[in-house]
Design a protein around this motif. Sequence first.
Motif, PDB file in Angstrom:
ATOM      1  N   HIS A 128      59.350  40.943 -25.885  1.00  0.00           N
ATOM      2  CA  HIS A 128      59.409  41.537 -24.548  1.00  0.00           C
ATOM      3  C   HIS A 128      58.028  41.503 -23.885  1.00  0.00           C
ATOM      4  N   PRO A 129      57.526  40.311 -23.568  1.00  0.00           N
ATOM      5  CA  PRO A 129      56.195  40.204 -22.950  1.00  0.00           C
ATOM      6  C   PRO A 129      56.126  40.865 -21.578  1.00  0.00           C
ATOM      7  N   GLU A 130      57.288  41.071 -20.949  1.00  0.00           N
ATOM      8  CA  GLU A 130      57.308  41.700 -19.624  1.00  0.00           C
ATOM      9  C   GLU A 130      56.808  43.139 -19.656  1.00  0.00           C
ATOM     10  N   GLN A 131      56.728  43.742 -20.848  1.00  0.00           N
ATOM     11  CA  GLN A 131      56.243  45.117 -20.963  1.00  0.00           C
ATOM     12  C   GLN A 131      54.737  45.215 -20.725  1.00  0.00           C
ATOM     13  N   GLY A 132      54.038  44.095 -20.844  1.00  0.00           N
ATOM     14  CA  GLY A 132      52.626  44.060 -20.495  1.00  0.00           C
ATOM     15  C   GLY A 132      51.672  44.498 -21.598  1.00  0.00           C
ATOM     16  N   PRO A 133      50.375  44.408 -21.316  1.00  0.00           N
ATOM     17  CA  PRO A 133      49.345  44.696 -22.336  1.00  0.00           C
ATOM     18  C   PRO A 133      49.294  46.156 -22.776  1.00  0.00           C
ATOM     19  N   VAL A 134      49.605  47.093 -21.875  1.00  0.00           N
ATOM     20  CA  VAL A 134      49.579  48.506 -22.257  1.00  0.00           C
ATOM     21  C   VAL A 134      50.601  48.780 -23.354  1.00  0.00           C
ATOM     22  N   TRP A 135      51.803  48.185 -23.167  1.00  0.00           N
ATOM     23  CA  TRP A 135      52.821  48.386 -24.194  1.00  0.00           C
ATOM     24  C   TRP A 135      52.433  47.701 -25.496  1.00  0.00           C
ATOM     25  N   ALA A 136      51.797  46.541 -25.408  1.00  0.00           N
ATOM     26  CA  ALA A 136      51.359  45.847 -26.621  1.00  0.00           C
ATOM     27  C   ALA A 136      50.407  46.739 -27.423  1.00  0.00           C
ATOM     28  N   TRP A 137      49.518  47.441 -26.709  1.00  0.00           N
ATOM     29  CA  TRP A 137      48.590  48.349 -27.382  1.00  0.00           C
ATOM     30  C   TRP A 137      49.353  49.544 -27.979  1.00  0.00           C
ATOM     31  N   ALA A 138      50.288  50.109 -27.208  1.00  0.00           N
ATOM     32  CA  ALA A 138      51.060  51.259 -27.674  1.00  0.00           C
ATOM     33  C   ALA A 138      51.905  50.884 -28.884  1.00  0.00           C
ATOM     34  N   PHE A 139      52.425  49.673 -28.891  1.00  0.00           N
ATOM     35  CA  PHE A 139      53.239  49.204 -30.016  1.00  0.00           C
ATOM     36  C   PHE A 139      52.397  49.118 -31.287  1.00  0.00           C
ATOM     37  N   GLU A 140      51.179  48.631 -31.145  1.00  0.00           N
ATOM     38  CA  GLU A 140      50.293  48.462 -32.295  1.00  0.00           C
ATOM     39  C   GLU A 140      49.812  49.810 -32.846  1.00  0.00           C
ATOM     40  N   HIS A 141      49.601  50.778 -31.930  1.00  0.00           N
ATOM     41  CA  HIS A 141      49.049  52.071 -32.335  1.00  0.00           C
ATOM     42  C   HIS A 141      50.108  53.181 -32.280  1.00  0.00           C
ATOM     43  N   GLY A 142      51.376  52.786 -32.379  1.00  0.00           N
ATOM     44  CA  GLY A 142      52.470  53.730 -32.177  1.00  0.00           C
ATOM     45  C   GLY A 142      52.436  54.959 -33.061  1.00  0.00           C
ATOM     46  N   ALA A 143      52.240  54.758 -34.354  1.00  0.00           N
ATOM     47  CA  ALA A 143      52.292  55.887 -35.283  1.00  0.00           C
ATOM     48  C   ALA A 143      51.293  56.965 -34.899  1.00  0.00           C
ATOM     49  N   GLU A 144      50.070  56.557 -34.571  1.00  0.00           N
ATOM     50  CA  GLU A 144      49.030  57.513 -34.171  1.00  0.00           C
ATOM     51  C   GLU A 144      49.299  58.086 -32.786  1.00  0.00           C
ATOM     52  N   LEU A 145      49.673  57.211 -31.850  1.00  0.00           N
ATOM     53  CA  LEU A 145      49.859  57.617 -30.455  1.00  0.00           C
ATOM     54  C   LEU A 145      50.990  58.623 -30.297  1.00  0.00           C
ATOM     55  N   TYR A 146      52.149  58.333 -30.858  1.00  0.00           N
ATOM     56  CA  TYR A 146      53.307  59.199 -30.666  1.00  0.00           C
ATOM     57  C   TYR A 146      53.131  60.546 -31.366  1.00  0.00           C
ATOM     58  N   LYS A 147      52.419  60.557 -32.483  1.00  0.00           N
ATOM     59  CA  LYS A 147      52.202  61.826 -33.168  1.00  0.00           C
ATOM     60  C   LYS A 147      51.247  62.721 -32.388  1.00  0.00           C
TER      61      LYS A 147
ATOM     62  N   CYS B 232      51.466  63.039 -29.351  1.00  0.00           N
ATOM     63  CA  CYS B 232      52.356  63.619 -28.340  1.00  0.00           C
ATOM     64  C   CYS B 232      53.371  64.575 -28.959  1.00  0.00           C
ATOM     65  N   GLY B 233      53.240  64.847 -30.257  1.00  0.00           N
ATOM     66  CA  GLY B 233      54.146  65.776 -30.919  1.00  0.00           C
ATOM     67  C   GLY B 233      55.394  65.134 -31.485  1.00  0.00           C
ATOM     68  N   SER B 234      55.406  63.812 -31.587  1.00  0.00           N
ATOM     69  CA  SER B 234      56.578  63.101 -32.091  1.00  0.00           C
ATOM     70  C   SER B 234      56.507  62.928 -33.601  1.00  0.00           C
ATOM     71  N   ALA B 235      57.674  62.933 -34.229  1.00  0.00           N
ATOM     72  CA  ALA B 235      57.742  62.678 -35.672  1.00  0.00           C
ATOM     73  C   ALA B 235      57.567  61.197 -35.973  1.00  0.00           C
ATOM     74  N   PHE B 236      57.862  60.363 -34.997  1.00  0.00           N
ATOM     75  CA  PHE B 236      57.763  58.903 -35.098  1.00  0.00           C
ATOM     76  C   PHE B 236      58.310  58.360 -36.415  1.00  0.00           C
ATOM     77  N   TYR B 237      59.591  58.598 -36.598  1.00  0.00           N
ATOM     78  CA  TYR B 237      60.361  58.023 -37.701  1.00  0.00           C
ATOM     79  C   TYR B 237      60.049  58.624 -39.053  1.00  0.00           C
ATOM     80  N   ASP B 238      59.408  59.788 -39.065  1.00  0.00           N
ATOM     81  CA  ASP B 238      59.260  60.519 -40.317  1.00  0.00           C
ATOM     82  C   ASP B 238      60.453  61.459 -40.481  1.00  0.00           C
ATOM     83  N   ALA B 239      60.750  61.849 -41.719  1.00  0.00           N
ATOM     84  CA  ALA B 239      61.880  62.745 -41.991  1.00  0.00           C
ATOM     85  C   ALA B 239      61.455  64.192 -41.756  1.00  0.00           C
ATOM     86  N   GLN B 240      61.256  64.537 -40.507  1.00  0.00           N
ATOM     87  CA  GLN B 240      60.876  65.894 -40.134  1.00  0.00           C
ATOM     88  C   GLN B 240      61.376  66.172 -38.724  1.00  0.00           C
TER      89      GLN B 240
END
Length: 211
Positions: free
Chosen positions: A138-157, A159-167
């Motif tokens: 999905h290149p249409e999502q742009g560079p910001v999303w590419a960065w968010a995808f790479e750093h998702g685990a840290e970024l979403y947590k 924001c208070g997200s479990a990010f696919y952890d069992a909690q």
Amino acid sequence: MSNLLLQLHEDLRFREGLSACMNCGVCTALCPAASYFEYDPRHICQIVQTGDEADLESLLKGDEIWQCGQCLSCKARCPRGNVPGYVIQALRKLSQLKGFFMYSEEGRKQLRIKRAIGHSILTTGYCVHPRLVDPAVHPEQGPVWAWAFEHGAELYKLCGSAFYDAQEGGLRKIPQDVLNELGSIFYETGAFKLWEAIEGEEVKTKNKQER
């Protein structure tokens, strides 16, 4: 009555959605999709009511039935109680079952939706999970999303997200028994059969192209 119209009448949504359209055009006048696309729910209802086999087949092979956003604004305003949005749902299903969706650029997008959102629901429990929106696909999502995808685990947590952890928390890992239940719902409602029909048409098309 044409063969295609008979098949449409087998769908409860079609029977409930079209009873006595008088082609007043109210549905088209208030339709958000009609403001942006060459889409006219009044015209679709007119074609269906005439029952002409050739016109129906052309409709099922075209882009128009895939441009409805399913907001159902038409349901609230039709003076005759018709629901063009329901008619569209029945037309889309028939187009998929007959393989006619492969003739349309908009229709062929059903393959992407099935493979992305459909599989996401069954494997993660979410319609769209961030882990599955790969920037390479999905290149249409742009560079910001590419960065968010790479750093998702840290970024979403952050924001208070479990990010696919069992909690507890957003984007938490859905238990397997819940995913199994979702699979059972898909099976009982016929979703898997429809998926097989969609994928089967993709295989047929590729085989024809290779000959």
